[in-house]
Design a protein around this motif. Structure first.
Motif, mmCIF file in Angstrom:
data_model
loop_
_atom_site.group_PDB
_atom_site.id
_atom_site.type_symbol
_atom_site.label_atom_id
_atom_site.label_comp_id
_atom_site.label_asym_id
_atom_site.label_seq_id
_atom_site.Cartn_x
_atom_site.Cartn_y
_atom_site.Cartn_z
ATOM 1 N N ASP C 99 0.862 -1.555 -0.071
ATOM 2 C CA ASP C 99 0.165 -0.045 0.085
ATOM 3 C C ASP C 99 0.695 1.254 0.052
ATOM 4 O OD1 ASP C 99 -2.238 -2.191 -0.704
ATOM 5 O OD2 ASP C 99 -2.541 -0.848 2.175
ATOM 6 N N LEU C 101 4.222 3.167 -1.926
ATOM 7 C CA LEU C 101 5.192 2.523 -2.413
ATOM 8 C C LEU C 101 6.875 2.824 -1.810
ATOM 9 C CD1 LEU C 101 3.642 4.760 -5.562
ATOM 10 C CD2 LEU C 101 4.027 2.235 -5.290
ATOM 11 N N ALA C 103 10.667 3.567 -0.875
ATOM 12 C CA ALA C 103 11.794 4.761 -1.373
ATOM 13 C C ALA C 103 10.807 5.992 -1.093
ATOM 14 C CB ALA C 103 12.657 4.558 -2.730
ATOM 15 N N LEU C 105 8.235 7.216 -2.088
ATOM 16 C CA LEU C 105 7.143 7.689 -2.852
ATOM 17 C C LEU C 105 5.499 7.499 -3.216
ATOM 18 C CD1 LEU C 105 9.342 5.072 -5.800
ATOM 19 C CD2 LEU C 105 9.035 7.785 -5.533
ATOM 20 N N ALA C 108 0.168 3.893 -2.311
ATOM 21 C CA ALA C 108 0.219 2.702 -4.145
ATOM 22 C C ALA C 108 -0.902 3.474 -4.886
ATOM 23 C CB ALA C 108 0.609 1.632 -3.816
ATOM 24 N N PHE C 111 -1.771 0.409 -7.246
ATOM 25 C CA PHE C 111 -0.860 -0.400 -7.208
ATOM 26 C C PHE C 111 -0.205 -0.845 -7.224
ATOM 27 C CE2 PHE C 111 3.256 -0.119 -9.276
ATOM 28 C CZ PHE C 111 3.829 -0.601 -10.658
ATOM 29 N N GLY C 112 0.292 -2.268 -7.815
ATOM 30 C CA GLY C 112 1.095 -3.370 -7.479
ATOM 31 C C GLY C 112 1.818 -3.797 -8.521
ATOM 32 N N PHE D 77 18.341 0.738 -6.320
ATOM 33 C CA PHE D 77 17.753 0.526 -5.661
ATOM 34 C C PHE D 77 16.055 -0.199 -5.365
ATOM 35 C CE2 PHE D 77 13.382 3.295 -7.102
ATOM 36 C CZ PHE D 77 13.868 4.232 -5.904
ATOM 37 N N PHE D 135 -0.088 -5.226 -11.328
ATOM 38 C CA PHE D 135 -1.904 -5.317 -10.397
ATOM 39 C C PHE D 135 -2.646 -3.659 -10.610
ATOM 40 C CE2 PHE D 135 1.313 -8.215 -8.193
ATOM 41 C CZ PHE D 135 1.049 -8.919 -9.774
ATOM 42 N N TRP D 136 -3.548 -3.544 -11.454
ATOM 43 C CA TRP D 136 -4.269 -2.968 -11.089
ATOM 44 C C TRP D 136 -5.268 -2.817 -9.560
ATOM 45 C CZ3 TRP D 136 -5.116 2.435 -10.102
ATOM 46 C CH2 TRP D 136 -5.838 2.556 -9.772
ATOM 47 N N VAL D 269 -0.769 8.972 -9.772
ATOM 48 C CA VAL D 269 -0.418 7.145 -9.359
ATOM 49 C C VAL D 269 0.867 6.827 -10.310
ATOM 50 C CG1 VAL D 269 -1.464 6.489 -11.533
ATOM 51 C CG2 VAL D 269 -1.315 4.704 -9.476
ATOM 52 N N ILE D 275 -0.133 0.262 -16.504
ATOM 53 C CA ILE D 275 -1.450 0.054 -16.205
ATOM 54 C C ILE D 275 -2.230 -0.098 -17.388
ATOM 55 C CG2 ILE D 275 -3.608 0.571 -14.267
ATOM 56 C CD1 ILE D 275 -1.349 2.130 -12.278
#
Lengths: 329, 329, 329, 329
Positions: C99, C101, C103, C105, C108, C111-112, D77, D135-136, D269, D275
C-alpha cells in the motif's frame, strides 16, 4: 475464507478440538507485553544465564551443527542444500590471475586471496525457527497478522529479534538411549513419559529457561544416506507434550529431526505442535541438530546439562537462521 | 613466474625486508603438527574455556553482529550485502495461496508458513576469516599449497575446521575510548602502545588463548552512512603489532573495521598483517565486529573481559563465515 | 605436471592416437585470425542469414527450450535446476503490504507489482556452450591458455562473444524417427551414416553455416521422469562424426541430450568430441534442446529446414548461456 | 481496504479520471477469450511473422541487449545487477585441481572444464515484462486476481506464456534523432506526435502486430556512468500514447529506459501507462533495450524496419525475463 482467518471454512479436521483446547490453555500471547518479540526466550534472564554458565565443568566444547554443503539432507522436496560458491581461489592465485590487485591497486607482489558466497535456505540444516515461521488462521506469535510477513520479510517476529540470545542451559534428553534403541522409528510420537524417562536417565531436571535437546537417533540412522529424512515420516515430539513444555517454562526445544514433532501428525492438520508451541507458546524451536557427539560425551561424563551457545544470525526479517550450535560441558 | 611462487619476480616492494623478517621470526607453521588446521585456536584448550566461563559475572549478553541485510556496508567494490529472499510468506497464507499444502498433503486447515533463503558473501558483514582466506607466494597456513583452494572450495584449511571452537575469553581493547576520541582516523595505525594503553584503561591483561577485540570507533562513525567503509582507508592494527600478538599467544583478533589492519598499508604490499598473522601465525581474524554496545556495557560495568561465543558455521571449504557474536559479561 | 599441459603425464589412454589425430587434422585455430572469438560462427555471414530467412514458409514458430524451473533434469550430480525466487508478489499487493510505495514514493493508490530473481546454472537446461567451456591440456579455443578463465570469468572466449549471433539456418536431423525408433538407447553412438540417413529422410542437405539439430529421442523418453538423464549414459554423436561436421563447415550442433556426444565415451578420455569440436573446431555446441514439438511439425510439414533464432544472453565471461530457442518454419 | 481492491480507499489522486477513462476505453480483457495468456501478442500470427521475415534485406544482425554483469545500471534501489559465479575454472584445470574427474570417473587425462551459475534479477537489464508483473486494484491481465501471483510464482500470466513468441516485425522509432537531440531529457513525455514524427523520419508505418522500439537516447547518455538511470527520472512514453498504441494494434513496445513510460508520472499514481498498457491492453513491454547500434545501422541503411528476435526464457511463473534481443536487417 476471510482474510482474517485463512482456510477457516475448512476447519473440520480430526483433532480440531484437541488443537483448539491446547491453544486456549497454553497461549502466552500478551504474557510479556503487547510488543514482545522474544516469546519464551524471555524466560532466560541474567540469572538463567549465570546458572547455564555454572554448569560448565570440563571446558570441553562440542559442535552440534551439520556441515553446510551439498551433502546435506535436503532433496528439493522442502528445500535445497546449502551451496557455497567461490569468487576468488588459490588456483587463480597460483595461475597468475591475481597478479594484479583489483581496483587499480597495483601488483599483488605475492599476496593472494580466496573469497566466497553462500546460498543457503535458512532452515536447510541445523537451524532455529523464527517466531514468524508458522501461522495459524492468519496470525503468528503474540496475535500479530500473518500479512506482516511479505516478500520484504517479516516486519516483526523475524529472526533478528533473537540477536544476542541463545546463551542458555542446555539439557540433553537422549530418548533413544534411555529407551535402549539406536533410533526411534519414523512415526513414533515421543510422550511426556519418554521425556521424563530420559531426564531421569540423564540425572537432570528440566527447569525454567532451559533449552531441551531431544535426541531421537533418527539423524544418526540416516546420516549420509538421507532418503526422506527431510520431509518424510520421522519420530518426534507428540502434540501432547505441549502442556509439559509449557508447564516447565522451557525456553527452547530442538531435535535431531527435520520436523521437531512426529510425522505423520497425530491430528488432521499439518504440524499441530508448531501451531501450539511456536505460534502460541512462543517457544524457540530448533531442528536438524546433530546430537550424536554430544550424546556420547554426555554418556561418557554422565552429565546431561551444559552451557548451550547456539546464536542466530540477525538476518533482518528472516523466518529462521542457520546456527552454529556449541555445547560447553 | 613459477607456480610455486606467484608474482615472485615482482617482489621488490617497500618494506619487503620487514615483512620477510616478521614471517621468519613469527611463523607457527609446524608448531601444532603437520596436519594442524586450527592454528592459534590450539591455544584455547579446556583450561582456557573454563577461565573464559569464569569471567562471567552479570549474566548479561550482548550481540556484536551487524544485521544481515541490504543496509550493510558493502557497495559492490569488494562484496555485496546479504540478501534474504522469501520463498513462502504470510501474505500468501492470508491470500489463500497456501490453502492447499504442497506435495499432495491436502488442505492446510488454517496452517501457514513462511520460509526463505539467504544469499550472503561470507565476509560481507561480521565474520571470521578461514585459514584458507589469504595466500602468500602460493602458500597458506601451515605451508600448504594455495592450489588446494579451487572452485570446489578449500580442500583443507576451510572454515569447517573451526567447528566447535570460538568459545573463549574475550578482551575488549577500546582504543578509541582509551585515547579519548570518538573514532580513530582512517589511515591511523594502532601501535603496541595503543593496545597496552587500552588494556590498562580496561584493567585487563591479554593472556594466552584470548580473543582480542579492538575497537577503533570507525564502525560507529560510519554506521548507516557507510561511504567507503568497506574497502576504503581505515584505521586498524599496525603491521608492527604482529610480534606483540604472537608473543602474547593470542588466539583470535577482531576489529570494528573491514580490514582488521590499517589501510593504506604501511608496507608496499596489500594487507601485510594478514600475510603475517593469518598465513604464518595462524591467528583467527575477525572483521566488522559491532563493538559499540559492548563498549558501553564494559564502560558501565568497568569490566573489559567476558565469555565470547562467536561460532562459525561449518560451511565446507569456505574462506570465511558470518558469525553471530555474543559477549557474556 | 606442468602448468602448460595439465595432466600431461597421465596421457596414456585408449584412443589417444585417435583423439590427437582428429585434433591435428581438424583444428581451426588461426583460421579466422589470432583474435577470433567466434569460431565456427564465422561461417554464418549475411549471405547465410539471408538464406536462413528464406527458408521460412509458414510463419509458424516453435519453442525448443525446456521450462526453467525445479522440474528440470538436473539432480545435483552436475548442476542444480533453475530456481526463480519472488521478491514482490500479488499476494503482497492484495494483503496491503504494497500500500505504500518504496523509497518514500507515497501511497500506491491501487498500483501493485511482482518481481523476481533467477538463480540458474547456465547449462542446467537448454543452453549453448561458450568457447571457454572446455579445455584440453591447458588450452581452449584458438590456442588460448585455460588460465584466462579464472573465478572472475573468462577473460576471453566467454559467451558474450556470441552476442548478436545465433540467427541461422536450422536443419533437424531426426535420427530417431529416421531409424524408426522412439529413442536411441543410452550408449548408442550416432554415426555419419545415421546423420546422412536422417538428412535424406528429411530431404535436406547440410551446408556451410548450418545449425544442425540432432534428435535422439532421449529427452522424449525421459521427460518428467529424468532419472540419470543429466550426467548418465546417453545416446549422442560419435567422436567419429567430427570430420563430417568439420567437412560440412557446420557452424553449430545441438542435441536433445545433456552431453551432445555419446556417453560412455568411445575413447578413454571424458567427452572427446567436445575436445575436438569445441576446443579445436570452434563449433557452437548446444545441449538439452527440446526438439519433440519441432520434430512433429517438421514431419507434418515434411520440411526439415527453418530459421533458427537461439540467441545467447551476453553474460560477461560466462562458460555458457541458457537460450530461448525458436524455430521459424 | 478490501482484498478485491487493494488501496481502494486511497483512490483520490490527480488524474484518476484520466486513468479510469483510458482503462474503460482501451481494455482488451476478454478480447482473445477467457483463457488467454498472450495478450497483444495474439496480434502476431503466421502472416505477421512472414511479413516480419520479409523485411530482412541485408542479413546483418545486431544485438540490443546490455551485458549481464556487475557493470549494469542497477544500484540496489530497485534491483541488483546480474552476478555470474564460476563453479569450475581454467585456473583449477591448469593448477591440477581437475586432474581427477568428479564422481569417480577417473583421471582427466588432460580434459578440463569451466562452469558457472547466474544470479539475475529478471528485469535488471534488457528484459520483457510478463503479464503478471503489474496489478491494478487486485487484478492483472484478463481480469485475473493478483493473489494468483504468490511466492510460488505466477499461477497464470507468467512469462512462460510467451514461449515461442517474440519473432515479429520490429520498427525503430528514433525519437531522439528525429527531434535532432542526442537524448531526451529526464521527465520528457513522448507524445503521439513524437512517435508519428519518428515514424515519418524513418519512413515506416506502424501496423498491426509490430514491436515498436522507441529510442530516447537516455541509455546512450548514461552508459557507464549510470547514476539514477534505474529508478530515477527518465524520458519515456506519455500516458496519453495509450490510445495510439491500442489503436495501431501494436503487439509490443520497448524503450531504452528503465520505466518505458516517463518518470515522474504525469498522473498521481505510479506508472499509469503500465496499468493501462500491461494490465488492460495486454501489451508486451520491454525495457532497457540498448538501441544505439541499431539506430546507427538504421540511419546508415535508411531503413527502420527489421525482423526482431527477442525471445523470453520460459521461466515458470516469472514476472519477466532477460532477453537476448537481435534485430535482423
Amino acid at each position: 475464507m476471510t482474510q482474517e482467518s485463512p482456510g477457516a471454512d475448512h476447519q473440520n479436521f480430526v483433532g480440531e478440538d484437541v488443537l483448539r483446547g491446547y491453544i486456549a490453555d497454553l497461549s502466552n500471547w500478551g504474557r510479556w507485553g503487547e510488543d514482545d518479540i522474544l516469546g519464551a526466550l524471555n524466560l532466560v534472564g541474567p540469572e538463567e544465564v549465570l546458572r547455564a554458565v555454572a554448569t560448565v565443568e570440563s571446558g570441553r566444547t562440542i559442535s552440534c551443527t551439520l556441515p553446510l554443503d551439498q551433502s546435506g539432507p535436503q532433496r528439493g522436496f522442502l528445500r535445497n542444500n546449502p551451496r557455497n560458491v567461490m569468487v576468488a581461489t588459490g588456483t587463480d592465485h597460483v595461475s597468475g590471475a591475481q597478479d594484479e590487485l583489483p581496483a587499480g591497486l597495483g601488483p599483488a607482489h605475492g599476496f593472494g586471496r580466496s573469497d566466497d558466497m553462500l546460498i543457503v535456505p535458512n532452515q536447510a540444516g541445523t537451524a532455529w525457527d523464527a517466531l514468524s515461521h508458522v501461522f495459524w488462521e492468519g496470525q503468528m506469535w503474540n496475535g500479530r497478522s500473518a500479512s506482516l510477513v511479505s516478500s520484504h520479510g517479516a516486519a516483526t517476529n523475524g529472526i533478528e529479534g533473537y540477536a544476542g540470545k541463545m546463551i542458555m542451559r542446555g539439557v540433553l534428553l537422549d530418548v533413544a538411549r534411555s529407551k535402549q534403541v539406536d533410533a526411534l522409528e519414523p512415526g513414533y510420537a515421543i510422550t511426556v513419559e519418554d521425556l521424563e524417562g530420559a531426564a531421569e536417565f540423564g540425572g537432570v531436571e528440566v527447569i525454567k529457561g532451559d533449552a531441551v535437546l531431544v535426541r531421537t537417533g533418527h539423524l544418526w540412522a540416516r546420516r549420509g544416506e538421507w532418503g526422506d529424512f527431510a520431509g518424510g515420516p520421522t519420530p518426534g515430539l507428540s502434540v501432547h507434550t505441549a502442556p509439559w513444555l509449557h508447564g516447565k517454562d522451557v525456553a527452547a526445544v530442538a531435535t535431531d529431526t527435520w520436523a521437531l514433532e512426529v510425522r505423520p501428525s497425530e491430528l488432521g492438520v499439518f504440524q499441530p505442535l508448531h501451531i501450539i508451541a511456536l505460534v502460541h507458546i512462543g517457544l524457540a524451536l530448533g531442528e536438524i541438530f546433530d546430537l550424536d557427539e554430544l550424546a556420547s560425551a554426555c554418556a561418557e561424563l554422565n552429565r546431561y546439562q551444559f552451557l548451550l551457545a547456539a546464536p542466530t544470525l540477525p538476518i533482518t526479517g528472516a523466518s529462521g537462521s542457520p546456527t552454529a550450535v556449541i555445547a560447553v560441558l
